[in-house]
Design an enzyme around this catalytic site. Structure first.
Site: not given
Ligand code: 5GP
Length: 348
Positions: A189, A191, A222, A245-246, A289, A293
């Site tokens: 990510c 962000t 999360d 995730g990872g 945008r 990620g």
């Protein structure tokens, strides 16, 4: 300008203090949990770890592999109606009955249409749904959760992502059973880098869990878990579920081919808001945008079961260090200490 002065913490900023324990072996530790959800009133039993609904980890193969060990998966959003129908039918037939597989969706009209189509084909048999957007703070999102709750009173709804107690309460009041917590901590990510927005994950978990539990709801932490100890800290901080995730990337059950670089094997892993994902599904990054990620190559790690043993072993061991016979007791037995160094990095 008001600046919130209290320090907010990430997993790496704390350790869990050992406590007197009567446990003699990690075999005695029970890391399954049971919940009765606030709105759906359905009972959950399992090890409350969920593979993320990212392309690579949110696969049906992963769902089957994890179900055999009583863990769950949030399926990614790109399966067809036919594929989803087949999969959820197979759950009903007991192929993966111990799993609580989440159907994932965003909040667009087409997401809702697709979900109602799958539900219609399955006689409303899907039990768990994950409604997630990058920013769970919009009115449109809250209204969407209300709409799904109204239409499907018996569905267990996980909704997010958010990082503060106020909105956690609002989401539970809107109909969410589980609030998904985390903005910016993910391994792929960007962000925080692209927007400057975020919240240290351990503090987000502690604050949102407190808010949710006050109303009889649950939370799912999360993102941001890198080592098994991070899961112990998230559970210790009050997380009811954890999404990974990872830590689950790079396995046989993940989507994508094995690629070779300099004689080593890897698998591609990319954020769902990365350029790679947007090129795959939206024909590129829209003009207005930026990608939030990135894409990485994760070393190929074979079947997920080996990694699973390591993760669950770590959590069980954490329980023995603080004298928690059950995962449920871990949070009551956890005292965090703030540290300036978590690991000895001599050998990497
Ligand atoms: P990890 O376990 O890899 O640290 O974090 C997984 C989580 O990162 C996912 O469940 C999801 O919430 C988040 N995530 C996945 N892809 C992206 C992305 O492209 N951008 C952002 N901001 N977050 C992502």
């Amino acid at each position: 300008m008001h600046i919130e002065e209290s320090v907010k913490l990430d997993f790496k900023d704390v350790l869990i203090r050992p406590k007197r324990s009567t446990l003699t072996s990690r075999l005695e530790v029970d890391i399954r949990r049971e919940f009765i959800f606030h709105h759906s009133r359905k009972t959950y039993r399992g090890i409350p770890i969920i593979a993320s609904n990212m392309d690579s980890t949110g696969t049906m193969e992963m769902a089957r592999a994890l179900a055999a060990h009583h863990l769950s998966v949030a399926l990614h959003k790109h399966y067809s109606v036919d594929e989803l129908e087949q999969f959820f039918l197979s759950l009903g037939n007991g192929v993966a009955a111990t799993s609580s597989a989440f159907y994932s969706m965003g909040i667009s009209a087409s997401d809702y249409e697709k979900f109602t189509a799958v539900m219609a084909r399955l006689n409303n048999a899907i039990e768990y749904v994950c409604i997630d957007v990058a920013n769970g703070y919009t009115e449109g999102f809250i209204n969407f959760v209300k709409k799904v709750r109204k239409a499907f009173p018996h569905l267990t709804i996980m909704a997010g992502n958010v990082v503060t107690g106020d909105i956690t309460e609002e989401l539970i009041l809107a109909g969410a059973d589980i609030v998904k917590v985390g903005i910016g901590p993910g391994s792929v990510c960007t962000t925080r880098k692209m927007t400057g927005v975020g919240y240290p994950q351990l503090s987000a978990v502690i604050e949102c869990a407190d808010a949710a539990h006050g109303l009889g709801g649950q939370i799912c932490a999360d993102g941001g878990c890198v080592v098994p100890g991070d899961l112990a800290k998230a559970f210790g901080g009050g997380a009811d579920f954890i999404m990974l995730g990872g830590m689950l990337a790079g396995h046989d059950e993940c989507a994508g081919d094995v690629v070779e670089r300099d004689g080593k094997k890897f698998k591609r892993f990319y954020g769902m808001s990365s350029r790679a994902a947007m090129e795959k599904y939206a024909g590129g990054v829209a003009e207005y945008r930026a990608a939030e990620g990135k894409e990485v190559l994760v070393e190929y790690r074979g079947p997920v079961v080996n990694t699973l043993q390591e993760i669950l072993g770590g959590v069980r061991s954490a329980c023995t260090y603080v004298g928690a016979h059950k995962l449920k007791e871990l949070t009551k037995r956890t005292t965090f200490i703030r540290v300036t160094q978590q690991l000895n990095e001599s050998f990497g």
